[in-house]
Write an enzyme that holds these catalytic residues in place. Structure first.
Site, PDB file in Angstrom:
ATOM      1  N   GLU A   1       0.850 -13.469  12.267  1.00 36.51           N
ATOM      2  CA  GLU A   1       1.346 -12.280  12.956  1.00 36.51           C
ATOM      3  C   GLU A   1       1.232 -11.104  11.986  1.00 36.51           C
ATOM      4  O   GLU A   1       1.514 -11.257  10.787  1.00 36.51           O
ATOM      5  CB  GLU A   1       2.814 -12.475  13.354  1.00 36.51           C
ATOM      6  CG  GLU A   1       3.030 -13.560  14.374  1.00 36.51           C
ATOM      7  CD  GLU A   1       2.433 -13.212  15.731  1.00 36.51           C
ATOM      8  OE1 GLU A   1       2.441 -12.028  16.107  1.00 36.51           O
ATOM      9  OE2 GLU A   1       1.939 -14.143  16.407  1.00 36.51           O
TER      10      GLU A   1
ATOM     11  N   TRP B   1     -11.585  -2.178  -8.905  1.00 36.01           N
ATOM     12  CA  TRP B   1     -12.231  -1.793 -10.170  1.00 36.01           C
ATOM     13  C   TRP B   1     -12.854  -0.416 -10.071  1.00 36.01           C
ATOM     14  O   TRP B   1     -13.147   0.222 -11.081  1.00 36.01           O
ATOM     15  CB  TRP B   1     -13.316  -2.810 -10.551  1.00 36.01           C
ATOM     16  CG  TRP B   1     -12.799  -4.185 -10.820  1.00 36.01           C
ATOM     17  CD1 TRP B   1     -12.945  -5.275  -9.995  1.00 36.01           C
ATOM     18  CD2 TRP B   1     -12.061  -4.656 -11.963  1.00 36.01           C
ATOM     19  NE1 TRP B   1     -12.332  -6.379 -10.556  1.00 36.01           N
ATOM     20  CE2 TRP B   1     -11.792  -6.028 -11.767  1.00 36.01           C
ATOM     21  CE3 TRP B   1     -11.598  -4.042 -13.131  1.00 36.01           C
ATOM     22  CZ2 TRP B   1     -11.080  -6.793 -12.690  1.00 36.01           C
ATOM     23  CZ3 TRP B   1     -10.897  -4.807 -14.048  1.00 36.01           C
ATOM     24  CH2 TRP B   1     -10.646  -6.165 -13.827  1.00 36.01           C
TER      25      TRP B   1
ATOM     26  N   ARG C   1       1.818  -5.004   6.053  1.00 35.66           N
ATOM     27  CA  ARG C   1       1.112  -3.954   5.306  1.00 35.66           C
ATOM     28  C   ARG C   1       1.923  -2.666   5.395  1.00 35.66           C
ATOM     29  O   ARG C   1       2.296  -2.236   6.493  1.00 35.66           O
ATOM     30  CB  ARG C   1      -0.307  -3.719   5.831  1.00 35.66           C
ATOM     31  CG  ARG C   1      -1.037  -2.671   4.976  1.00 35.66           C
ATOM     32  CD  ARG C   1      -2.510  -2.573   5.228  1.00 35.66           C
ATOM     33  NE  ARG C   1      -3.119  -1.681   4.221  1.00 35.66           N
ATOM     34  CZ  ARG C   1      -4.366  -1.729   3.816  1.00 35.66           C
ATOM     35  NH1 ARG C   1      -5.180  -2.612   4.328  1.00 35.66           N
ATOM     36  NH2 ARG C   1      -4.830  -0.880   2.906  1.00 35.66           N
TER      37      ARG C   1
ATOM     38  N   HIS D   1       2.638   3.059  -8.910  1.00 36.25           N
ATOM     39  CA  HIS D   1       2.448   1.620  -9.170  1.00 36.25           C
ATOM     40  C   HIS D   1       3.647   1.055  -9.929  1.00 36.25           C
ATOM     41  O   HIS D   1       4.069  -0.074  -9.689  1.00 36.25           O
ATOM     42  CB  HIS D   1       1.161   1.386  -9.959  1.00 36.25           C
ATOM     43  CG  HIS D   1      -0.070   1.800  -9.212  1.00 36.25           C
ATOM     44  ND1 HIS D   1      -0.287   1.481  -7.888  1.00 36.25           N
ATOM     45  CD2 HIS D   1      -1.176   2.506  -9.594  1.00 36.25           C
ATOM     46  CE1 HIS D   1      -1.451   1.970  -7.495  1.00 36.25           C
ATOM     47  NE2 HIS D   1      -2.007   2.607  -8.508  1.00 36.25           N
TER      48      HIS D   1
ATOM     49  N   LEU E   1      10.603 -20.725  -4.392  1.00 44.25           N
ATOM     50  CA  LEU E   1       9.568 -19.823  -3.869  1.00 44.25           C
ATOM     51  C   LEU E   1       8.278 -19.906  -4.686  1.00 44.25           C
ATOM     52  O   LEU E   1       8.329 -19.862  -5.921  1.00 44.25           O
ATOM     53  CB  LEU E   1      10.092 -18.379  -3.911  1.00 44.25           C
ATOM     54  CG  LEU E   1       9.080 -17.296  -3.532  1.00 44.25           C
ATOM     55  CD1 LEU E   1       8.875 -17.252  -2.022  1.00 44.25           C
ATOM     56  CD2 LEU E   1       9.512 -15.914  -4.029  1.00 44.25           C
TER      57      LEU E   1
ATOM     58  N   ASP F   1       0.829  -1.211   0.000  1.00 39.48           N
ATOM     59  CA  ASP F   1       0.000   0.000   0.000  1.00 39.48           C
ATOM     60  C   ASP F   1       0.866   1.266   0.000  1.00 39.48           C
ATOM     61  O   ASP F   1       1.984   1.248   0.512  1.00 39.48           O
ATOM     62  CB  ASP F   1      -0.893  -0.037   1.247  1.00 39.48           C
ATOM     63  CG  ASP F   1      -2.077   0.897   1.127  1.00 39.48           C
ATOM     64  OD1 ASP F   1      -2.276   1.483   0.041  1.00 39.48           O
ATOM     65  OD2 ASP F   1      -2.814   1.051   2.120  1.00 39.48           O
TER      66      ASP F   1
END
Ligand code: FPP
Length: 255
Positions: free
Chosen positions: A222, A84, A203, A52, A146, A35
Site C-alpha cells: 500500500e 552520486w 513517501r 539532511h 526491529l 524526501d
C-alpha cells in the site's frame, strides 16, 4: 483523527497514541522514501545539508517509535544509486551521516534490540561509511527486534539486473534450466531475499513516485503519501500512515 500526546507507557520517551490504531495489526514491513530535506532547508535559508542533518534526527525518532510499537522491518531509502549526481559536498555529507548516526545512536539501537542491515551496492561506499555500518551490523546481528534496513547506494534496476546476471550464470553452468526460473527464484537473488515484502510504502514531501526503490518488492504494498517534508515528519504522521494502512483492503488481485 485525534491524536493524544503523550502516551505514558515509557516515561523517558513519550510516544503518541493514535485513536483507532490497532497495535496488534501493524504492517510488518514499512519502507520509507525520506524526501524533502533540501526544500525544508531552503525554506529556512539554510544549506541543503542542514536538511539532511535534521532528517537524521527524524530517523532516530521514527526508528525508536517503530521499534517501540512492534514494527518488524523498517527499510529507509538513505542514498540511491542516482544520488552520486549531487554536488560533491552534499554526497560527502550524506556518506558521513551513517557514521554520525551510528556514533551517536548505536548504543540505543543495541539497547532496543534493533538489528541493523543494509541493501544496496555496499562495496563502493567510502571506507569510513562501510566501517561504521559494518560495525553496527556486526554488533547488532544477534538482535531479534526491529530490523533497521538502510538502503545505501541502492537502485532497484541495478539490483534486478544483477539478479538476472546471477541466474544467467547458473543457467550457463548447467546448474539451472530456464524452466527453474520462478518468481521465488528471482526474489532469492535480490538484496531482500530473507526479508518479508514491504506492506506499506511511505513517501514524504508531496512527490508521488518510486524513484527506483524496491520496484519488485513493492508489487503489493500500500502506498501512502504526505506533503510533509521529512525533517518535519514525526511519530504522529507515522502512526497516521499505519492507521490509514489498516483501513485499506488488500486484495492481492483477488476480489
Ligand atoms: C531526499 O531529500 C533525501 C535524501 C537523498 C537523503 C535522505 C537521508 C536522510 C533523511 C538521513 C539519513 C540518515 C541516516 C542515518 C543514513 P532531498 O534532498 O531530495 O530533498 P529535496 O527533494 O527537497 O531536494
Amino acid at each position: 483523527m485525534p491524536i493524544k500526546f503523550p502516551f505514558t507507557k515509557n516515561k523517558k520517551q513519550p510516544v503518541p497514541q493514535t485513536v483507532g490504531l490497532d497495535y496488534n495489526q501493524l504492517p510488518e514491513h514499512v519502507a520509507i522514501i525520506m524526501d524533502g530535506n533540501g526544500r525544508w532547508a531552503k525554506n529556512r535559508g539554510m544549506p541543503r545539508i542542514a536538511g539532511h542533518k535534521e532528517g537524521m534526527n527524524v530517523v532516530k525518532k521514527i526508528v525508536s517509535h517503530a521499534s517501540g510499537i512492534g514494527v518488524k522491518v523498517l527499510t529507509l531509502y538513505a542514498f540511491s544509486t542516482e544520488n552520486w549526481k549531487r554536488p560533491k559536498n552534499e554526497v560527502e555529507f550524506l556518506m558521513k551521516l551513517p557514521v554520525d548516526f551510528l556514533n551517536t545512536y548505536l548504543p540505543e539501537l543495541i539497547e532496543k534490540n534493533v538489528q541493523v542491515r543494509t541493501i544496496g551496492d555496499f562495496d563502493v561506499l567510502p571506507p569510513h561509511t562501510q566501517k561504521a555500518v559494518d560495525e553496527a551490523i556486526e554488533r547488532t546481528k544477534h538482535n531479534d527486534g526491529l530490523i533497521l534496513n538502510f538502503a545505501l547506494n541502492y537502485g532497484s534496476r541495478f539490483e534486478m539486473v544483477n539478479a538476472v546476471k546471477q541466474i544467467a550464470a547458473k543457467v550457463e553452468d548447467g546448474e539451472l534450466t530456464s524452466c527453474d526460473i520462478t518468481e521465488d527464484l528471482f526474489s532469492s537473488q535480490l538484496y531482500t531475499s530473507d526479508l518479508i515484502e514491504p506492506d506499506l510504502l511511505i513517501r514524504t514531501s508531496g512527490e508521488q513516485r518510486l524513484s527506483n526503490f524496491l520496484l519488485w518488492q513493492l508489487a503489493y504494498a500500500e502506498f501512502w503519501f504526505t506533503e510533509v517534508y521529512w525533517p518535519d515528519f514525526d511519530e504522529s504522521h507515522f502512526e497516521k500512515a499505519l492507521y490509514d494502512y489498516q483501513n485499506r483492503k488488500r486484495r492481492y488481485g483477488g476480489v
